[in-house]
Design a protein around this motif. Structure first.
Motif, PDB file in Angstrom:
ATOM      1  N   ARG A  53     -16.192  -1.258   7.313  1.00 44.15           N
ATOM      2  CA  ARG A  53     -16.281  -1.340   5.857  1.00 44.15           C
ATOM      3  C   ARG A  53     -15.046  -2.043   5.276  1.00 44.15           C
ATOM      4  NH1 ARG A  53     -17.476   4.486   3.869  1.00 44.15           N
ATOM      5  NH2 ARG A  53     -15.545   4.808   5.013  1.00 44.15           N
ATOM      6  N   ASP A  56     -15.862  -5.038  -0.800  1.00 39.21           N
ATOM      7  CA  ASP A  56     -15.757  -4.238  -2.015  1.00 39.21           C
ATOM      8  C   ASP A  56     -17.108  -3.645  -2.410  1.00 39.21           C
ATOM      9  OD1 ASP A  56     -13.102  -4.924  -2.070  1.00 39.21           O
ATOM     10  OD2 ASP A  56     -13.312  -6.393  -3.698  1.00 39.21           O
ATOM     11  N   ASP A  57     -17.092  -2.343  -2.714  1.00 43.73           N
ATOM     12  CA  ASP A  57     -18.280  -1.656  -3.218  1.00 43.73           C
ATOM     13  C   ASP A  57     -18.269  -1.688  -4.747  1.00 43.73           C
ATOM     14  OD1 ASP A  57     -16.424   0.285  -4.002  1.00 43.73           O
ATOM     15  OD2 ASP A  57     -16.933   1.659  -2.382  1.00 43.73           O
ATOM     16  N   GLN A  59     -17.083   0.341  -6.809  1.00 48.97           N
ATOM     17  CA  GLN A  59     -15.809   0.780  -7.368  1.00 48.97           C
ATOM     18  C   GLN A  59     -14.651  -0.166  -7.036  1.00 48.97           C
ATOM     19  OE1 GLN A  59     -17.770   3.320  -5.579  1.00 48.97           O
ATOM     20  NE2 GLN A  59     -18.690   3.614  -7.597  1.00 48.97           N
ATOM     21  N   LYS A  61     -13.562  -0.805  -4.044  1.00 45.75           N
ATOM     22  CA  LYS A  61     -12.859  -0.329  -2.844  1.00 45.75           C
ATOM     23  C   LYS A  61     -13.571  -0.848  -1.601  1.00 45.75           C
ATOM     24  CE  LYS A  61     -11.303   3.725  -5.195  1.00 45.75           C
ATOM     25  NZ  LYS A  61     -10.315   4.689  -5.062  1.00 45.75           N
ATOM     26  N   GLY A  63     -15.629  -0.283   0.737  1.00 45.40           N
ATOM     27  CA  GLY A  63     -16.598   0.744   1.086  1.00 45.40           C
ATOM     28  C   GLY A  63     -17.875   0.210   1.711  1.00 45.40           C
ATOM     29  N   TRP A  64     -18.051  -1.107   1.722  1.00 50.01           N
ATOM     30  CA  TRP A  64     -19.286  -1.688   2.241  1.00 50.01           C
ATOM     31  C   TRP A  64     -19.041  -2.441   3.540  1.00 50.01           C
ATOM     32  CZ3 TRP A  64     -21.709  -4.288  -2.705  1.00 50.01           C
ATOM     33  CH2 TRP A  64     -22.308  -3.300  -3.492  1.00 50.01           C
ATOM     34  N   ASN A  65     -20.033  -2.389   4.424  1.00 53.61           N
ATOM     35  CA  ASN A  65     -20.003  -3.209   5.635  1.00 53.61           C
ATOM     36  C   ASN A  65     -20.656  -4.559   5.322  1.00 53.61           C
ATOM     37  OD1 ASN A  65     -22.875  -2.960   5.951  1.00 53.61           O
ATOM     38  ND2 ASN A  65     -22.577  -1.015   7.016  1.00 53.61           N
TER      39      ASN A  65
END
Length: 146
Positions: A53, A56-57, A59, A61, A63-65
């Motif tokens: 990950r 960027d998600d 938020q 951060k 958090g995403w793959n």
């Protein structure tokens, strides 16, 4: 086995003035294969890469793959990642798998990667590759499994 991951806005590999692989947003993965590596180790590393990950998600951060970011993967063989550089002023490539064996394993890993993820592009093993990229961040990680 060692992988250098770079989060990119775009990347491509050019061999003899021909593009052999190209992605937009995604991961440029340089892959180094050591003498003791095998297909199981490679699958473990690729699985980690696909799940890692670093995008960027919602938020902002990491958090995403790569799949969640809807990105591509450009997989490039790079034996120089296996160099020992602790002593002297010249790299020692002794830990790298011999080219014929490494090529066979790399091709198996490319096949596995394409079976696990739909957007995989590649360079050409042992070719004189010109790699063009726009690193996003810059974000770069060194991953290893054994």
């Amino acid at each position: 086995m060692r992988a250098l991951l770079q989060r990119v806005q775009q990347a491509k590999v050019v061999v003899d003035d021909q593009i052999t692989g190209e992605i937009g947003t995604g991961l440029l993965v340089f892959l180094g294969i050591a003498k003791e590596d095998n297909l199981d180790i490679g699958k473990k590393l690729l699985d980690k890469i696909f799940k890692y990950r670093i995008f960027d998600d919602e938020q902002g951060k990491m958090g995403w793959n790569v799949a969640q970011a809807q990105g591509g993967v450009l997989l490039v063989s790079q034996f120089t990642l296996m160099a020992q550089t602790q002593k002297g002023l010249r790299p020692d490539f002794g830990p790298a798998m011999p080219p014929n064996e490494a090529k066979a394993l790399y091709e198996q890993l490319v096949e596995y990667a394409k079976s696990q993820y739909p957007q995989v592009e590649t360079g050409i093993f042992a070719a004189d590759m010109k790699v063009h990229l726009v690193n996003d961040g810059p974000v770069t990680f060194n991953l290893e499994v054994n």
